[in-house]
Design a protein around this motif. Sequence first.
Motif, PDB file in Angstrom:
ATOM      1  N   ALA A  30      30.190  -1.430  55.620  1.00 63.80           N
ATOM      2  CA  ALA A  30      29.801  -0.472  56.201  1.00 63.80           C
ATOM      3  C   ALA A  30      30.748   0.820  55.636  1.00 63.80           C
ATOM      4  O   ALA A  30      30.408   2.017  55.092  1.00 63.80           O
ATOM      5  N   ARG A  31      32.025   0.490  56.273  1.00 66.50           N
ATOM      6  CA  ARG A  31      32.951   1.452  56.300  1.00 66.50           C
ATOM      7  C   ARG A  31      33.811   1.811  54.513  1.00 66.50           C
ATOM      8  O   ARG A  31      33.574   2.997  53.783  1.00 66.50           O
ATOM      9  N   LEU A  32      33.159   0.771  53.785  1.00 64.61           N
ATOM     10  CA  LEU A  32      33.537   0.543  52.606  1.00 64.61           C
ATOM     11  C   LEU A  32      32.478   1.364  51.752  1.00 64.61           C
ATOM     12  O   LEU A  32      33.054   2.248  50.262  1.00 64.61           O
ATOM     13  N   ASP A  33      30.977   1.285  51.930  1.00 60.14           N
ATOM     14  CA  ASP A  33      30.230   2.050  51.761  1.00 60.14           C
ATOM     15  C   ASP A  33      30.308   3.207  51.244  1.00 60.14           C
ATOM     16  O   ASP A  33      30.333   4.524  50.766  1.00 60.14           O
ATOM     17  N   ALA A  34      30.557   3.987  52.691  1.00 60.07           N
ATOM     18  CA  ALA A  34      31.090   5.160  53.494  1.00 60.07           C
ATOM     19  C   ALA A  34      31.805   5.634  52.391  1.00 60.07           C
ATOM     20  O   ALA A  34      31.752   6.806  51.840  1.00 60.07           O
ATOM     21  N   ALA A  35      33.021   5.084  52.434  1.00 60.69           N
ATOM     22  CA  ALA A  35      34.070   5.460  51.778  1.00 60.69           C
ATOM     23  C   ALA A  35      33.372   5.825  49.883  1.00 60.69           C
ATOM     24  O   ALA A  35      33.954   6.792  49.335  1.00 60.69           O
ATOM     25  N   LEU A  36      32.973   4.759  49.179  1.00 59.32           N
ATOM     26  CA  LEU A  36      32.724   5.212  48.005  1.00 59.32           C
ATOM     27  C   LEU A  36      31.951   6.099  48.029  1.00 59.32           C
ATOM     28  O   LEU A  36      31.764   6.856  46.977  1.00 59.32           O
ATOM     29  N   ARG A  37      31.062   6.552  48.566  1.00 61.74           N
ATOM     30  CA  ARG A  37      30.030   7.752  48.781  1.00 61.74           C
ATOM     31  C   ARG A  37      30.557   8.946  48.985  1.00 61.74           C
ATOM     32  O   ARG A  37      30.362   9.335  47.942  1.00 61.74           O
ATOM     33  N   LYS A  38      32.092   8.711  49.536  1.00 57.81           N
ATOM     34  CA  LYS A  38      32.065  10.223  50.210  1.00 57.81           C
ATOM     35  C   LYS A  38      33.245  10.555  49.005  1.00 57.81           C
ATOM     36  O   LYS A  38      33.210  12.133  48.027  1.00 57.81           O
ATOM     37  N   LEU A  39      33.370   9.403  47.284  1.00 60.80           N
ATOM     38  CA  LEU A  39      33.725   9.377  46.378  1.00 60.80           C
ATOM     39  C   LEU A  39      32.802   9.840  45.483  1.00 60.80           C
ATOM     40  O   LEU A  39      33.319   9.613  43.917  1.00 60.80           O
ATOM     41  N   GLY A  40      31.661   9.826  45.655  1.00 63.43           N
ATOM     42  CA  GLY A  40      30.861  10.483  44.887  1.00 63.43           C
ATOM     43  C   GLY A  40      30.062   9.084  44.006  1.00 63.43           C
ATOM     44  O   GLY A  40      29.484   8.824  42.901  1.00 63.43           O
ATOM     45  N   ARG A  41      30.397   8.222  44.075  1.00 68.95           N
ATOM     46  CA  ARG A  41      30.366   6.584  43.539  1.00 68.95           C
ATOM     47  C   ARG A  41      28.752   6.287  44.916  1.00 68.95           C
ATOM     48  O   ARG A  41      28.111   6.715  45.669  1.00 68.95           O
ATOM     49  N   GLU A  42      28.480   4.832  44.133  1.00 73.85           N
ATOM     50  CA  GLU A  42      27.451   4.454  43.984  1.00 73.85           C
ATOM     51  C   GLU A  42      27.146   2.904  44.193  1.00 73.85           C
ATOM     52  O   GLU A  42      27.315   2.357  43.572  1.00 73.85           O
ATOM     53  N   PRO A  43      27.600   2.856  45.498  1.00 76.51           N
ATOM     54  CA  PRO A  43      28.095   1.576  46.150  1.00 76.51           C
ATOM     55  C   PRO A  43      26.754   0.585  46.155  1.00 76.51           C
ATOM     56  O   PRO A  43      25.890   0.100  46.485  1.00 76.51           O
ATOM     57  N   TYR A  44      26.313  -1.012  45.069  1.00 75.83           N
ATOM     58  CA  TYR A  44      25.679  -1.849  45.899  1.00 75.83           C
ATOM     59  C   TYR A  44      25.726  -2.985  46.291  1.00 75.83           C
ATOM     60  O   TYR A  44      26.864  -3.484  45.327  1.00 75.83           O
ATOM     61  N   PRO A  45      24.806  -3.574  46.573  1.00 78.28           N
ATOM     62  CA  PRO A  45      25.558  -5.456  47.272  1.00 78.28           C
ATOM     63  C   PRO A  45      24.907  -6.616  46.233  1.00 78.28           C
ATOM     64  O   PRO A  45      24.525  -6.002  45.850  1.00 78.28           O
ATOM     65  N   VAL A  46      26.370  -7.478  46.441  1.00 78.08           N
ATOM     66  CA  VAL A  46      25.608  -8.255  44.931  1.00 78.08           C
ATOM     67  C   VAL A  46      25.540  -9.274  46.054  1.00 78.08           C
ATOM     68  O   VAL A  46      25.879  -9.627  47.954  1.00 78.08           O
ATOM     69  N   GLU A  47      24.817 -10.213  46.744  1.00 76.69           N
ATOM     70  CA  GLU A  47      24.090 -11.119  47.054  1.00 76.69           C
ATOM     71  C   GLU A  47      25.044 -12.244  47.909  1.00 76.69           C
ATOM     72  O   GLU A  47      25.533 -12.372  47.213  1.00 76.69           O
ATOM     73  N   GLY A  48      25.525 -12.442  48.750  1.00 77.21           N
ATOM     74  CA  GLY A  48      26.900 -13.350  49.249  1.00 77.21           C
ATOM     75  C   GLY A  48      26.101 -14.045  51.229  1.00 77.21           C
ATOM     76  O   GLY A  48      24.706 -13.844  51.165  1.00 77.21           O
ATOM     77  N   ALA A 128      42.481   0.921  59.674  1.00 79.15           N
ATOM     78  CA  ALA A 128      41.279   2.496  60.303  1.00 79.15           C
ATOM     79  C   ALA A 128      40.055   2.002  60.720  1.00 79.15           C
ATOM     80  O   ALA A 128      39.057   0.579  60.172  1.00 79.15           O
ATOM     81  N   GLU A 129      39.557   2.443  61.860  1.00 76.15           N
ATOM     82  CA  GLU A 129      37.577   2.113  62.489  1.00 76.15           C
ATOM     83  C   GLU A 129      37.178   2.828  61.234  1.00 76.15           C
ATOM     84  O   GLU A 129      36.257   2.898  60.882  1.00 76.15           O
ATOM     85  N   ASP A 130      37.276   4.218  60.595  1.00 75.35           N
ATOM     86  CA  ASP A 130      36.782   4.998  59.763  1.00 75.35           C
ATOM     87  C   ASP A 130      37.843   4.898  58.460  1.00 75.35           C
ATOM     88  O   ASP A 130      38.492   5.533  58.327  1.00 75.35           O
ATOM     89  N   TRP A 131      37.291   4.208  57.915  1.00 74.21           N
ATOM     90  CA  TRP A 131      37.818   4.229  56.552  1.00 74.21           C
ATOM     91  C   TRP A 131      38.162   5.321  55.653  1.00 74.21           C
ATOM     92  O   TRP A 131      38.910   5.638  54.726  1.00 74.21           O
ATOM     93  N   THR A 132      37.125   5.887  56.095  1.00 73.22           N
ATOM     94  CA  THR A 132      37.172   8.470  55.113  1.00 73.22           C
ATOM     95  C   THR A 132      38.426   8.595  55.845  1.00 73.22           C
ATOM     96  O   THR A 132      38.653   9.719  55.158  1.00 73.22           O
TER      97      THR A 132
END
Length: 509
Positions: A30-48, A128-132
Amino acid sequence: MSRKVAIFWPGDYRSKPNEWARPQFEQAHARLDAALRKLGREPYPVEGPLTRPDEAIDRLGSIDDPMIGLFVHWAYAPHTVDGVVGESNPLLLASNFSGTWPGLVALLNTAASLESVGRHASRIWSDAEDWTADAPFMDRLARWCDTGRIDHDDSELHDQCSVSGEAEQAAQRVLDGIRRRRVLALMLGDTSMGMINGYFGPRVLAPLGFSEHKVDQAWLVERVGLIPDRRVDDAFRFVRDRGVAFHWGEEDARDFTEDATREQLRGYLAVLDLMREFKADCLGWQYQLGLLKLLPPSDFAEGLFNSHARPEGDGSPLITATEADQGNLLPMELMKRLLEAKGLPGAVMFHDVRWGARHEGRFLWVLLNSGSCSAFAFNHDVDSLAGVHSYRQPGGYFPVPGGTFAGVSLPGKITWSRAWLDRHGQPVLDVGRGESVELPEDVRESWWRGTTRQWPFMAADLGCSMETIMAHYMSNHVAVAYGDIFGELIALGRALGFRVRVLSRGAPA
């Protein structure tokens, strides 16, 4: 670079650790997803999680988008490497920075494994608790999103270092001995736990003055049954008389008994007989997984082998690398020989680079491994095992009860090292100076309990920044010795054919 970014979870082969780590992964994702979206990226998960090499091949091999492997606990390197090797899409290894959930340990192992097969990957981490809100993290992530790579500062990496004539002479004495009789390593299996970076093989070992003889560790299942009780009794009496404290039957360790320790000593004696049979100089012991449900843990035996005071010993350590890691075995054997050439105790400790924090103005690494640390670290007495504590290995990982070889490392100046293979197959020897540091008891216990309290502990200043280790170090393992053999190790490494790399805050001297 593509706006889409795939996020995958490299996992353990064992299901339990993955279950335990799932909350940490979901949080970090969730932290990485938020960081990427803040940079205008579109993250998606790989099954794991990815728990086997075939899963990495099937789920990662067809992805053309940039990828981020998110490490939140120990993960086997093939669960990343086998799915991305030979590909060229941007790859980023990201981790938490936690001692309890050692994603950084898996990141270091996987990064080194990728380097050994020629696959580029960048590295990033945050506590950090909030990577952004972590500005350095976000700056690096933005750079990777824009360019596909992160180039970290390399000012603490040095290829040039002058060596004194005295150091050259000590190195020459050791070199002459290796040329008279090359070093023979008995390998009980290949590297375990997915450590691609820990296996060199004969083509690399031979020019360096080493040979390996592989013995299937399944031999031990029969061999331990051939050890008579009389020898086990003598070994047990030895370790008790020399000062080992056994924590049998304590809370969460009710099944850890005197009998469990005796069976560990039976395993020690069986391996000692193999070493004598093949006249081997040093030992790589795979142990993990294959024998987990058949024999007690090897850690207590490994600690004994690395100690001067050991049952049926000759007064000298018999260098042993856990997980059959040749990247630690080589420098450990070289360091032992250099120490003895200088008239110093030949004890060398095997550790994980597990976690770290700042204390009184400097960054200290917590170094600890499941038990391959010499007793010398705890007492600086070659005739004693005082300071050694044997706790039950955590039952979630080790179903058959058996103890560790733990203790608190004493303060003192240290030399540390690691061998690794670069993308061209060239062996490299990392060398550094540092210090084992005595912490206040409350700080030490807090750090220790935040990692694995049953394992041997060292708080170490490695003589370079945390950033240099995280960005450039090529392993999760490190070999550590008390005393200054810095120049001697550089000279010996060069003479044997290693490219030597010094990690140091200032110009090495």
